[in-house]
Design a protein around this motif. Structure first.
Motif, PDB file in Angstrom:
ATOM      1  N   VAL A  53     -16.843   0.230 -20.378  1.00 58.78           N
ATOM      2  CA  VAL A  53     -16.304   1.313 -21.281  1.00 58.78           C
ATOM      3  C   VAL A  53     -14.951   1.746 -21.227  1.00 58.78           C
ATOM      4  O   VAL A  53     -14.187   2.058 -22.091  1.00 58.78           O
ATOM      5  CB  VAL A  53     -17.113   2.546 -21.146  1.00 58.78           C
ATOM      6  N   ALA A  54     -14.387   1.732 -20.109  1.00 57.11           N
ATOM      7  CA  ALA A  54     -13.087   1.685 -19.658  1.00 57.11           C
ATOM      8  C   ALA A  54     -12.226   0.736 -20.297  1.00 57.11           C
ATOM      9  O   ALA A  54     -10.985   0.853 -20.799  1.00 57.11           O
ATOM     10  CB  ALA A  54     -12.654   1.675 -18.223  1.00 57.11           C
ATOM     11  N   GLU A  55     -12.802  -0.422 -20.419  1.00 60.47           N
ATOM     12  CA  GLU A  55     -11.962  -1.601 -21.123  1.00 60.47           C
ATOM     13  C   GLU A  55     -11.783  -1.225 -22.922  1.00 60.47           C
ATOM     14  O   GLU A  55     -10.816  -1.645 -23.284  1.00 60.47           O
ATOM     15  CB  GLU A  55     -12.556  -3.019 -20.927  1.00 60.47           C
ATOM     16  N   ARG A  56     -12.925  -0.716 -23.320  1.00 65.88           N
ATOM     17  CA  ARG A  56     -13.110  -0.394 -24.594  1.00 65.88           C
ATOM     18  C   ARG A  56     -12.138   0.732 -25.046  1.00 65.88           C
ATOM     19  O   ARG A  56     -11.640   0.980 -26.265  1.00 65.88           O
ATOM     20  CB  ARG A  56     -14.654  -0.247 -25.099  1.00 65.88           C
ATOM     21  N   PHE A  57     -12.168   1.814 -23.963  1.00 67.53           N
ATOM     22  CA  PHE A  57     -11.547   3.010 -24.463  1.00 67.53           C
ATOM     23  C   PHE A  57     -10.332   3.014 -23.346  1.00 67.53           C
ATOM     24  O   PHE A  57     -10.572   3.930 -22.280  1.00 67.53           O
ATOM     25  CB  PHE A  57     -12.303   4.099 -24.417  1.00 67.53           C
ATOM     26  N   PRO A  58      -9.299   2.570 -23.088  1.00 65.90           N
ATOM     27  CA  PRO A  58      -8.526   2.327 -21.920  1.00 65.90           C
ATOM     28  C   PRO A  58      -7.448   3.837 -21.861  1.00 65.90           C
ATOM     29  O   PRO A  58      -7.323   4.034 -20.590  1.00 65.90           O
ATOM     30  CB  PRO A  58      -7.521   1.185 -22.292  1.00 65.90           C
ATOM     31  N   HIS A  59      -7.481   4.456 -22.865  1.00 68.64           N
ATOM     32  CA  HIS A  59      -6.669   5.790 -22.585  1.00 68.64           C
ATOM     33  C   HIS A  59      -7.423   6.998 -22.678  1.00 68.64           C
ATOM     34  O   HIS A  59      -6.918   7.954 -22.659  1.00 68.64           O
ATOM     35  CB  HIS A  59      -5.473   5.882 -23.747  1.00 68.64           C
ATOM     36  N   VAL A  60      -8.846   7.062 -22.503  1.00 70.23           N
ATOM     37  CA  VAL A  60      -9.674   8.024 -22.501  1.00 70.23           C
ATOM     38  C   VAL A  60     -10.158   8.087 -20.969  1.00 70.23           C
ATOM     39  O   VAL A  60     -10.831   7.345 -20.431  1.00 70.23           O
ATOM     40  CB  VAL A  60     -10.852   7.784 -23.436  1.00 70.23           C
ATOM     41  N   PRO A  61     -10.217   9.336 -20.563  1.00 68.44           N
ATOM     42  CA  PRO A  61     -10.620   9.634 -19.186  1.00 68.44           C
ATOM     43  C   PRO A  61     -12.149   9.534 -19.205  1.00 68.44           C
ATOM     44  O   PRO A  61     -12.937   9.926 -20.477  1.00 68.44           O
ATOM     45  CB  PRO A  61     -10.245  11.213 -18.821  1.00 68.44           C
ATOM     46  N   ILE A  62     -12.828   8.913 -18.304  1.00 66.23           N
ATOM     47  CA  ILE A  62     -14.233   8.627 -18.477  1.00 66.23           C
ATOM     48  C   ILE A  62     -14.907   9.333 -16.944  1.00 66.23           C
ATOM     49  O   ILE A  62     -14.350   9.292 -15.838  1.00 66.23           O
ATOM     50  CB  ILE A  62     -14.650   7.149 -18.183  1.00 66.23           C
ATOM     51  N   THR A  63     -15.963  10.150 -17.269  1.00 70.32           N
ATOM     52  CA  THR A  63     -16.622  10.734 -16.184  1.00 70.32           C
ATOM     53  C   THR A  63     -18.116  10.018 -16.073  1.00 70.32           C
ATOM     54  O   THR A  63     -18.561  10.142 -17.091  1.00 70.32           O
ATOM     55  CB  THR A  63     -16.588  12.252 -16.225  1.00 70.32           C
ATOM     56  N   SER A  64     -18.577   9.761 -14.966  1.00 74.83           N
ATOM     57  CA  SER A  64     -19.690   9.207 -14.942  1.00 74.83           C
ATOM     58  C   SER A  64     -20.953  10.032 -14.155  1.00 74.83           C
ATOM     59  O   SER A  64     -20.484  10.640 -13.112  1.00 74.83           O
ATOM     60  CB  SER A  64     -19.772   7.813 -14.190  1.00 74.83           C
ATOM     61  N   ASP A  65     -22.065  10.162 -14.993  1.00 73.47           N
ATOM     62  CA  ASP A  65     -22.965  11.049 -14.227  1.00 73.47           C
ATOM     63  C   ASP A  65     -24.175   9.949 -14.311  1.00 73.47           C
ATOM     64  O   ASP A  65     -25.366  10.283 -14.732  1.00 73.47           O
ATOM     65  CB  ASP A  65     -23.343  12.182 -14.988  1.00 73.47           C
ATOM     66  N   ILE A  66     -24.084   8.709 -13.867  1.00 75.47           N
ATOM     67  CA  ILE A  66     -25.022   7.530 -13.954  1.00 75.47           C
ATOM     68  C   ILE A  66     -25.498   7.554 -12.449  1.00 75.47           C
ATOM     69  O   ILE A  66     -24.797   7.383 -11.647  1.00 75.47           O
ATOM     70  CB  ILE A  66     -24.484   6.393 -14.402  1.00 75.47           C
ATOM     71  N   GLY A  67     -26.933   7.922 -12.432  1.00 77.87           N
ATOM     72  CA  GLY A  67     -27.580   7.722 -11.307  1.00 77.87           C
ATOM     73  C   GLY A  67     -28.218   6.353 -11.005  1.00 77.87           C
ATOM     74  O   GLY A  67     -28.393   5.522 -11.909  1.00 77.87           O
ATOM     75  N   CYS A  93     -18.899  12.501 -26.076  1.00 76.26           N
ATOM     76  CA  CYS A  93     -17.448  12.683 -26.221  1.00 76.26           C
ATOM     77  C   CYS A  93     -17.048  14.307 -26.118  1.00 76.26           C
ATOM     78  O   CYS A  93     -17.538  15.018 -27.061  1.00 76.26           O
ATOM     79  CB  CYS A  93     -16.933  12.128 -27.518  1.00 76.26           C
ATOM     80  N   LEU A  94     -16.259  14.587 -25.259  1.00 79.45           N
ATOM     81  CA  LEU A  94     -15.706  15.895 -25.154  1.00 79.45           C
ATOM     82  C   LEU A  94     -14.408  16.064 -25.195  1.00 79.45           C
ATOM     83  O   LEU A  94     -13.771  14.845 -25.140  1.00 79.45           O
ATOM     84  CB  LEU A  94     -16.215  16.494 -23.795  1.00 79.45           C
ATOM     85  N   GLU A  95     -13.640  17.242 -25.273  1.00 79.93           N
ATOM     86  CA  GLU A  95     -12.173  17.253 -25.374  1.00 79.93           C
ATOM     87  C   GLU A  95     -11.603  16.654 -24.105  1.00 79.93           C
ATOM     88  O   GLU A  95     -10.554  16.029 -24.305  1.00 79.93           O
ATOM     89  CB  GLU A  95     -11.925  18.646 -25.336  1.00 79.93           C
ATOM     90  N   ARG A  96     -12.128  16.730 -22.924  1.00 81.73           N
ATOM     91  CA  ARG A  96     -11.493  16.038 -21.738  1.00 81.73           C
ATOM     92  C   ARG A  96     -11.814  14.650 -21.689  1.00 81.73           C
ATOM     93  O   ARG A  96     -11.324  14.031 -20.289  1.00 81.73           O
ATOM     94  CB  ARG A  96     -11.938  16.864 -20.582  1.00 81.73           C
ATOM     95  N   GLY A  97     -12.500  13.933 -22.571  1.00 83.34           N
ATOM     96  CA  GLY A  97     -12.742  12.363 -22.457  1.00 83.34           C
ATOM     97  C   GLY A  97     -14.437  12.437 -22.743  1.00 83.34           C
ATOM     98  O   GLY A  97     -14.962  13.025 -23.091  1.00 83.34           O
ATOM     99  N   LEU A  98     -14.693  11.220 -22.089  1.00 82.67           N
ATOM    100  CA  LEU A  98     -16.019  10.529 -22.252  1.00 82.67           C
ATOM    101  C   LEU A  98     -17.060  11.028 -21.087  1.00 82.67           C
ATOM    102  O   LEU A  98     -16.655  10.614 -19.949  1.00 82.67           O
ATOM    103  CB  LEU A  98     -16.316   9.168 -22.450  1.00 82.67           C
ATOM    104  N   VAL A  99     -18.220  11.294 -21.191  1.00 82.51           N
ATOM    105  CA  VAL A  99     -18.948  11.699 -20.090  1.00 82.51           C
ATOM    106  C   VAL A  99     -20.330  10.579 -20.264  1.00 82.51           C
ATOM    107  O   VAL A  99     -21.003  10.932 -21.215  1.00 82.51           O
ATOM    108  CB  VAL A  99     -19.460  13.170 -19.923  1.00 82.51           C
ATOM    109  N   LEU A 100     -20.521   9.692 -19.360  1.00 83.17           N
ATOM    110  CA  LEU A 100     -21.818   8.984 -19.300  1.00 83.17           C
ATOM    111  C   LEU A 100     -22.859   9.371 -18.505  1.00 83.17           C
ATOM    112  O   LEU A 100     -22.877   9.762 -17.461  1.00 83.17           O
ATOM    113  CB  LEU A 100     -21.346   7.538 -18.765  1.00 83.17           C
ATOM    114  N   TYR A 101     -24.000   9.647 -19.079  1.00 80.51           N
ATOM    115  CA  TYR A 101     -25.159  10.177 -18.375  1.00 80.51           C
ATOM    116  C   TYR A 101     -26.294   9.143 -18.485  1.00 80.51           C
ATOM    117  O   TYR A 101     -26.471   8.252 -19.434  1.00 80.51           O
ATOM    118  CB  TYR A 101     -25.879  11.331 -19.170  1.00 80.51           C
TER     119      TYR A 101
END
Length: 69
Positions: free
Chosen positions: A41-55, A17-25
């Motif tokens: 994750v988007a359903e659970r946190f609908p108003h939070v920006p999500i960035t994906s770094d999932i390979g 959890c960062l200031e700009r939203g959630l980052v998933l690794y």
């Protein structure tokens, strides 16, 4: 949430959890699984920006024999 959901049961994803939203690794075995994780994750946190770094890792056996010098 991802580890306890029986449809996902994913323990290899780190959520930061960062200031700009959630980052998933992490890494998963298919693009479909990555999209399902991001959807949940988007359903659970609908108003939070999500960035994906999932390979996506390769799950099938190599098609060629590795030759070592």
């Amino acid at each position: 949430m991802l580890a306890e959901d029986p449809a996902i049961a994913e323990q290899g994803i780190t959520v930061v959890c960062l200031e700009r939203g959630l980052v998933l690794y992490g890494e998963v075995e298919s693009p479909h699984r990555r999209e399902e994780i991001l959807r949940r994750v988007a359903e659970r946190f609908p108003h939070v920006p999500i960035t994906s770094d999932i390979g996506v890792i390769r799950t099938q056996a190599p098609s060629q024999v590795e030759e070592l010098p």
